[in-house]
Design a protein around this motif. Structure first.
Motif, PDB file in Angstrom:
ATOM      1  N   THR A   1       0.862  -1.186   0.000  1.00 51.72           N
ATOM      2  CA  THR A   1       0.000   0.000   0.000  1.00 51.72           C
ATOM      3  C   THR A   1       0.896   1.233   0.000  1.00 51.72           C
ATOM      4  O   THR A   1       2.013   1.189   0.513  1.00 51.72           O
ATOM      5  CB  THR A   1      -0.891  -0.030   1.262  1.00 51.72           C
ATOM      6  N   GLY A   2       0.416   2.311  -0.601  1.00 47.50           N
ATOM      7  CA  GLY A   2       1.221   3.532  -0.609  1.00 47.50           C
ATOM      8  C   GLY A   2       0.325   4.748  -0.577  1.00 47.50           C
ATOM      9  O   GLY A   2      -0.829   4.698  -0.996  1.00 47.50           O
ATOM     10  N   MET A   3       0.891   5.831  -0.070  1.00 51.15           N
ATOM     11  CA  MET A   3       0.164   7.094   0.009  1.00 51.15           C
ATOM     12  C   MET A   3       0.552   7.937  -1.200  1.00 51.15           C
ATOM     13  O   MET A   3       1.745   8.057  -1.513  1.00 51.15           O
ATOM     14  CB  MET A   3       0.597   7.795   1.310  1.00 51.15           C
TER      15      MET A   3
ATOM     16  N   ARG B   1       4.896   7.821   1.447  1.00 51.86           N
ATOM     17  CA  ARG B   1       5.619   6.576   1.697  1.00 51.86           C
ATOM     18  C   ARG B   1       4.753   5.363   1.368  1.00 51.86           C
ATOM     19  O   ARG B   1       3.533   5.481   1.222  1.00 51.86           O
ATOM     20  CB  ARG B   1       6.075   6.548   3.161  1.00 51.86           C
ATOM     21  N   MET B   2       5.408   4.206   1.306  1.00 51.83           N
ATOM     22  CA  MET B   2       4.663   2.981   1.057  1.00 51.83           C
ATOM     23  C   MET B   2       4.955   1.957   2.147  1.00 51.83           C
ATOM     24  O   MET B   2       5.840   2.154   2.969  1.00 51.83           O
ATOM     25  CB  MET B   2       4.931   2.424  -0.336  1.00 51.83           C
ATOM     26  N   GLY B   3       4.185   0.907   2.163  1.00 47.63           N
ATOM     27  CA  GLY B   3       4.340  -0.110   3.200  1.00 47.63           C
ATOM     28  C   GLY B   3       3.273  -1.176   3.021  1.00 47.63           C
ATOM     29  O   GLY B   3       3.021  -1.638   1.906  1.00 47.63           O
ATOM     30  N   THR B   4       2.635  -1.529   4.127  1.00 45.67           N
ATOM     31  CA  THR B   4       1.688  -2.649   4.096  1.00 45.67           C
ATOM     32  C   THR B   4       0.310  -2.207   4.583  1.00 45.67           C
ATOM     33  O   THR B   4       0.195  -1.424   5.532  1.00 45.67           O
ATOM     34  CB  THR B   4       2.195  -3.776   5.019  1.00 45.67           C
TER      35      THR B   4
ATOM     36  N   PRO C   1      10.320   4.186   1.682  1.00 43.68           N
ATOM     37  CA  PRO C   1      10.286   5.181   0.602  1.00 43.68           C
ATOM     38  C   PRO C   1       9.830   4.545  -0.707  1.00 43.68           C
ATOM     39  O   PRO C   1      10.019   3.340  -0.902  1.00 43.68           O
ATOM     40  CB  PRO C   1      11.754   5.619   0.494  1.00 43.68           C
ATOM     41  N   PRO C   2       9.260   5.317  -1.605  1.00 41.54           N
ATOM     42  CA  PRO C   2       8.940   4.780  -2.932  1.00 41.54           C
ATOM     43  C   PRO C   2      10.232   4.536  -3.718  1.00 41.54           C
ATOM     44  O   PRO C   2      11.301   5.000  -3.305  1.00 41.54           O
ATOM     45  CB  PRO C   2       8.118   5.905  -3.574  1.00 41.54           C
TER      46      PRO C   2
ATOM     47  N   ASP D   1       4.691   2.413  -7.209  1.00 45.56           N
ATOM     48  CA  ASP D   1       5.295   3.725  -6.963  1.00 45.56           C
ATOM     49  C   ASP D   1       4.184   4.605  -6.409  1.00 45.56           C
ATOM     50  O   ASP D   1       2.983   4.284  -6.553  1.00 45.56           O
ATOM     51  CB  ASP D   1       5.835   4.280  -8.295  1.00 45.56           C
ATOM     52  N   THR D   2       4.557   5.694  -5.735  1.00 45.80           N
ATOM     53  CA  THR D   2       3.522   6.570  -5.158  1.00 45.80           C
ATOM     54  C   THR D   2       3.617   8.017  -5.642  1.00 45.80           C
ATOM     55  O   THR D   2       2.712   8.800  -5.397  1.00 45.80           O
ATOM     56  CB  THR D   2       3.654   6.604  -3.616  1.00 45.80           C
ATOM     57  N   ILE D   3       4.724   8.355  -6.289  1.00 44.85           N
ATOM     58  CA  ILE D   3       4.949   9.771  -6.608  1.00 44.85           C
ATOM     59  C   ILE D   3       4.343  10.116  -7.971  1.00 44.85           C
ATOM     60  O   ILE D   3       4.768   9.586  -9.007  1.00 44.85           O
ATOM     61  CB  ILE D   3       6.465  10.119  -6.604  1.00 44.85           C
ATOM     62  N   MET D   4       3.356  10.996  -7.946  1.00 43.63           N
ATOM     63  CA  MET D   4       2.658  11.366  -9.182  1.00 43.63           C
ATOM     64  C   MET D   4       3.594  12.173 -10.085  1.00 43.63           C
ATOM     65  O   MET D   4       4.198  13.152  -9.630  1.00 43.63           O
ATOM     66  CB  MET D   4       1.443  12.246  -8.863  1.00 43.63           C
TER      67      MET D   4
END
Ligand code: SAM
Length: 236
Positions: free
Chosen positions: A41-43, A47-50, A70-71, A140-143
């Motif tokens: 899961t990521g924001m 950051r990402m994680g579980t 981190p992504p 990845d999380t970064i738009m």
């Protein structure tokens, strides 16, 4: 979907999210998820994680999330791309986001059809949707930031030199004067042409700004194929 992307609106408590809509359908139908299952899961832009499922109700999944990683690193490349036809653009946006490009300039050029600029896919919401699909696919999380430049000459004259800065400047062009380099170990600004290619005058204009025209060989590739090919040569 290899990562569940959440944003602020999904949070019901500091480490708890509630997911509905397309992501819920995917978790249910593709993963056949059950309480206790874990997902990467990521924001968005974070950051990402579980995420661990704590409840499933009709139309909603609840998860507790730990976002402590981190992504992946961004691709060290700015992409300047002639606006593709709308149907292709959606797919290319996904690909570009998946490859880790974080700055994309969609520009006009002689062989871009004027009508493409009024396509609904250029609305911010639709661009974001396509980018999100790419991020979810690639984990990845970064738009990526997407900039629309409807006028070729002012973009080249007023902006491109600053955008390209100290990077290696390349124009992908089948008739290019050099072979595309392999991992030059430098940041890159890469210009990619439209379906009909850049006209010679445009290639020359890029060249005046220090862009070397580079070829991938005699095969003419679709933009959606040329971009991953170029990226894998430049950043292998
Ligand atoms: N007939 C066009 C031409 O000769 O330029 C073909 C354009 S191609 C479909 C679209 C874009 O993908 C090109 O402008 C270029 O940026 C990139 N591309 C496709 N094949 C390439 C190749 N073999 N070498 C370098 N770039 C290529």
């Amino acid at each position: 979907m290899n990562l569940i992307l959440v944003d602020r609106k999904d949070f019901t408590a500091p480490s708890r999210v509630e997911i509905s809509g397309r992501r819920f359908d995917h978790i249910q139908k593709v993963h056949r998820a059950e309480v206790g299952d874990e997902f990467t899961t990521g924001m968005v832009n974070g950051r990402m994680g579980t995420g661990t499922i704590t409840a499933i109700t009709p139309g909603r999944v609840e998860m507790t999330v730990t976002l402590d990683q981190p992504p992946p690193p961004a691709l060290d490349m700015t992409l300047v791309m002639a606006l593709p036809r709308p149907k292709m653009l959606k797919r290319i946006l996904q690909t570009v986001a998946g490859l880790g490009v974080k700055q994309l300039y969609l520009i006009n050029s002689w062989r871009v059809e004027k009508g493409f600029w009024s396509a609904p896919v250029l609305e911010k919401e639709q661009i974001n949707q396509a980018l999100i699909l790419g991020l979810e696919q690639a984990k990845d999380t970064i738009m990526p930031q997407v900039f629309l430049r409807r006028l070729f000459t002012p973009f080249i004259r007023d902006e491109l030199d600053t955008i390209a800065g100290d990077t290696l400047r390349l124009t992908a062009h089948p008739g290019g004067r050099a072979v595309c380099p392999c991992h030059p170990q430098k940041s890159v600004t890469l210009a990619v042409g439209p379906e009909g290619g850049f006209i010679q005058r445009e290639v020359d204009t890029f060249e005046q700004l220090g862009f070397t025209s580079v070829t991938l060989g005699p095969r003419i590739l679709r933009v959606e194929t040329a971009i991953p090919f170029l990226v894998s040569r430049l950043f292998a």
